[in-house]
Design a protein around this motif. Structure first.
Motif, PDB file in Angstrom:
ATOM      1  N   ALA A 135       0.834  -1.201   0.000  1.00 45.97           N
ATOM      2  CA  ALA A 135       0.000   0.000   0.000  1.00 45.97           C
ATOM      3  C   ALA A 135       0.874   1.259   0.000  1.00 45.97           C
ATOM      4  CB  ALA A 135      -0.938  -0.012   1.206  1.00 45.97           C
ATOM      5  N   ARG A 136       1.933   1.269   0.819  1.00 43.49           N
ATOM      6  CA  ARG A 136       2.849   2.421   0.839  1.00 43.49           C
ATOM      7  C   ARG A 136       3.477   2.628  -0.538  1.00 43.49           C
ATOM      8  NH1 ARG A 136       5.259  -0.046   5.195  1.00 43.49           N
ATOM      9  NH2 ARG A 136       4.097   0.406   7.052  1.00 43.49           N
ATOM     10  N   GLU A 137       3.937   1.522  -1.124  1.00 44.68           N
ATOM     11  CA  GLU A 137       4.578   1.584  -2.438  1.00 44.68           C
ATOM     12  C   GLU A 137       3.594   2.093  -3.494  1.00 44.68           C
ATOM     13  OE1 GLU A 137       5.948  -1.792  -5.512  1.00 44.68           O
ATOM     14  OE2 GLU A 137       6.962  -1.878  -3.558  1.00 44.68           O
ATOM     15  N   GLY A 138       2.375   1.556  -3.471  1.00 44.43           N
ATOM     16  CA  GLY A 138       1.365   1.971  -4.441  1.00 44.43           C
ATOM     17  C   GLY A 138       0.986   3.432  -4.283  1.00 44.43           C
ATOM     18  N   LEU A 139       0.847   3.898  -3.039  1.00 40.77           N
ATOM     19  CA  LEU A 139       0.502   5.301  -2.805  1.00 40.77           C
ATOM     20  C   LEU A 139       1.624   6.215  -3.278  1.00 40.77           C
ATOM     21  CD1 LEU A 139      -1.739   7.061  -1.698  1.00 40.77           C
ATOM     22  CD2 LEU A 139      -0.670   6.890   0.557  1.00 40.77           C
ATOM     23  N   LYS A 140       2.859   5.801  -3.047  1.00 41.39           N
ATOM     24  CA  LYS A 140       4.008   6.579  -3.511  1.00 41.39           C
ATOM     25  C   LYS A 140       4.006   6.662  -5.041  1.00 41.39           C
ATOM     26  CE  LYS A 140       9.037   6.636  -3.453  1.00 41.39           C
ATOM     27  NZ  LYS A 140      10.249   5.928  -3.053  1.00 41.39           N
ATOM     28  N   GLN A 141       3.780   5.542  -5.712  1.00 40.76           N
ATOM     29  CA  GLN A 141       3.738   5.523  -7.178  1.00 40.76           C
ATOM     30  C   GLN A 141       2.593   6.387  -7.698  1.00 40.76           C
ATOM     31  OE1 GLN A 141       3.651   1.484  -8.567  1.00 40.76           O
ATOM     32  NE2 GLN A 141       5.733   1.056  -7.893  1.00 40.76           N
ATOM     33  N   PHE A 142       1.447   6.309  -7.048  1.00 43.56           N
ATOM     34  CA  PHE A 142       0.303   7.125  -7.448  1.00 43.56           C
ATOM     35  C   PHE A 142       0.654   8.606  -7.327  1.00 43.56           C
ATOM     36  CE2 PHE A 142      -3.608   9.442  -6.306  1.00 43.56           C
ATOM     37  CZ  PHE A 142      -4.312   9.255  -7.476  1.00 43.56           C
ATOM     38  N   GLY A 143       1.292   8.993  -6.231  1.00 44.42           N
ATOM     39  CA  GLY A 143       1.698  10.394  -6.048  1.00 44.42           C
ATOM     40  C   GLY A 143       2.670  10.852  -7.121  1.00 44.42           C
ATOM     41  N   GLU A 144       3.625   9.995  -7.481  1.00 45.51           N
ATOM     42  CA  GLU A 144       4.596  10.333  -8.524  1.00 45.51           C
ATOM     43  C   GLU A 144       3.903  10.494  -9.873  1.00 45.51           C
ATOM     44  OE1 GLU A 144       7.545   7.253  -8.267  1.00 45.51           O
ATOM     45  OE2 GLU A 144       8.295   7.998  -6.347  1.00 45.51           O
ATOM     46  N   MET A 145       2.972   9.595 -10.197  1.00 40.78           N
ATOM     47  CA  MET A 145       2.233   9.696 -11.466  1.00 40.78           C
ATOM     48  C   MET A 145       1.411  10.986 -11.493  1.00 40.78           C
ATOM     49  SD  MET A 145       1.108   5.689 -12.194  1.00 40.78           S
ATOM     50  CE  MET A 145      -0.537   6.084 -11.792  1.00 40.78           C
ATOM     51  N   ARG A 146       0.811  11.322 -10.380  1.00 40.19           N
ATOM     52  CA  ARG A 146      -0.013  12.530 -10.305  1.00 40.19           C
ATOM     53  C   ARG A 146       0.848  13.783 -10.486  1.00 40.19           C
ATOM     54  NH1 ARG A 146      -4.456  13.669  -5.610  1.00 40.19           N
ATOM     55  NH2 ARG A 146      -5.571  15.222  -6.793  1.00 40.19           N
ATOM     56  N   ARG A 147       2.032  13.819  -9.861  1.00 35.73           N
ATOM     57  CA  ARG A 147       2.939  14.966 -10.026  1.00 35.73           C
ATOM     58  C   ARG A 147       3.396  15.087 -11.474  1.00 35.73           C
ATOM     59  NH1 ARG A 147       4.331  13.309  -5.000  1.00 35.73           N
ATOM     60  NH2 ARG A 147       6.043  11.983  -5.650  1.00 35.73           N
ATOM     61  N   GLN A 148       3.692  13.940 -12.107  1.00 34.73           N
ATOM     62  CA  GLN A 148       4.114  13.967 -13.507  1.00 34.73           C
ATOM     63  C   GLN A 148       2.995  14.513 -14.397  1.00 34.73           C
ATOM     64  OE1 GLN A 148       5.346  10.002 -14.457  1.00 34.73           O
ATOM     65  NE2 GLN A 148       7.339  10.203 -13.451  1.00 34.73           N
ATOM     66  N   ALA A 149       1.775  14.065 -14.154  1.00 32.55           N
ATOM     67  CA  ALA A 149       0.642  14.533 -14.948  1.00 32.55           C
ATOM     68  C   ALA A 149       0.429  16.026 -14.748  1.00 32.55           C
ATOM     69  CB  ALA A 149      -0.621  13.758 -14.577  1.00 32.55           C
ATOM     70  N   GLN A 150       0.537  16.512 -13.527  1.00 30.02           N
ATOM     71  CA  GLN A 150       0.382  17.942 -13.261  1.00 30.02           C
ATOM     72  C   GLN A 150       1.487  18.745 -13.930  1.00 30.02           C
ATOM     73  OE1 GLN A 150       0.205  17.985  -8.977  1.00 30.02           O
ATOM     74  NE2 GLN A 150      -2.034  17.799  -8.958  1.00 30.02           N
ATOM     75  N   GLY A 151       2.708  18.177 -13.924  1.00 28.54           N
ATOM     76  CA  GLY A 151       3.822  18.837 -14.588  1.00 28.54           C
ATOM     77  C   GLY A 151       3.588  18.950 -16.094  1.00 28.54           C
ATOM     78  N   GLN A 152       3.020  17.918 -16.705  1.00 27.35           N
ATOM     79  CA  GLN A 152       2.725  17.940 -18.135  1.00 27.35           C
ATOM     80  C   GLN A 152       1.653  18.976 -18.456  1.00 27.35           C
ATOM     81  OE1 GLN A 152       1.799  13.838 -18.931  1.00 27.35           O
ATOM     82  NE2 GLN A 152       3.954  13.232 -19.024  1.00 27.35           N
ATOM     83  N   VAL A 153       0.651  19.088 -17.583  1.00 26.55           N
ATOM     84  CA  VAL A 153      -0.396  20.089 -17.787  1.00 26.55           C
ATOM     85  C   VAL A 153       0.184  21.491 -17.702  1.00 26.55           C
ATOM     86  CG1 VAL A 153      -2.501  21.069 -16.746  1.00 26.55           C
ATOM     87  CG2 VAL A 153      -2.290  18.600 -17.047  1.00 26.55           C
ATOM     88  N   MET A 154       1.037  21.712 -16.707  1.00 23.03           N
ATOM     89  CA  MET A 154       1.667  23.032 -16.540  1.00 23.03           C
ATOM     90  C   MET A 154       2.550  23.373 -17.738  1.00 23.03           C
ATOM     91  SD  MET A 154       0.373  24.167 -13.794  1.00 23.03           S
ATOM     92  CE  MET A 154       1.381  25.510 -13.243  1.00 23.03           C
ATOM     93  N   ALA A 155       3.289  22.356 -18.229  1.00 22.95           N
ATOM     94  CA  ALA A 155       4.163  22.579 -19.385  1.00 22.95           C
ATOM     95  C   ALA A 155       3.337  22.896 -20.627  1.00 22.95           C
ATOM     96  CB  ALA A 155       5.039  21.358 -19.618  1.00 22.95           C
ATOM     97  N   ALA A 156       2.203  22.201 -20.790  1.00 21.74           N
ATOM     98  CA  ALA A 156       1.348  22.460 -21.946  1.00 21.74           C
ATOM     99  C   ALA A 156       0.755  23.855 -21.862  1.00 21.74           C
ATOM    100  CB  ALA A 156       0.228  21.421 -22.015  1.00 21.74           C
TER     101      ALA A 156
END
Length: 162
Positions: A135-156
């Motif tokens: 669960a810790r690992e999955g939550l960490k991965q989810f947070g990283e994916m979410r930050r990456q997606a937000q970064g892509q939106v900001m870049a766009a």
């Protein structure tokens, strides 16, 4: 839904008190439960009519003769044991099911949404530790994916403003 975790005693006749919160019409377990060896873990899986209907729908969605359907039919229908409550809210677990997952004395009843599991106390502790790690690992991965997606939106947005 079946929620929470309980430690209970399995008596000499293999009777087990099912928590009152689990014995409801909402989850289809007001009169009893069905129980079988879990497919995913070294424990027993149990639930009410709603869970049985869910498994049945999954099985019936597969074509007749499909090897996965046959395996699910054997594991769920073939190994299932309907268990009614006695006047005290207890079920009596068949000896072969207790032996298969090493149940004796103190067991853990673990609610997992549409179903609940019955565990050997020691095996439960190891399972719980592994589930928490995942669960810790999955939550960490989810947070990283979410930050990456937000970064892509900001870049766009920044690229569109230039």
């Amino acid at each position: 839904m079946f929620l929470s975790t309980y430690e209970k005693q399995l008596d000499g006749k293999r009777r087990l008190l099912i928590p009152q919160e689990f014995r409801t019409a909402e989850n289809g377990a007001e009169h009893g439960v069905f129980c079988f060896p879990s497919i995913e873990a070294d424990c027993l899986e149990a639930g009410g009519d709603k869970l049985f209907a869910e498994y049945r729908a999954v099985i019936e969605s597969l074509p007749f003769g499909d090897p996965y359907r046959s395996a699910l039919e054997a594991s769920i229908f073939g190994e299932q044991k309907p268990l009614a409550y006695d006047s005290g809210g207890r079920i009596t677990l068949p000896e072969h099911l207790c032996a298969e997952v090493d149940l004796s004395d103190t067991v853990v009843i673990y609610g997992v949404g549409e179903r609940f599991q019955i565990w050997n106390k020691d095996k439960w502790a190891a399972h719980r530790a592994e589930q928490r790690r995942m669960a810790r690992e999955g939550l960490k991965q989810f947070g990283e994916m979410r930050r990456q997606a937000q970064g892509q939106v900001m870049a766009a947005k920044a690229g569109g403003a230039a």
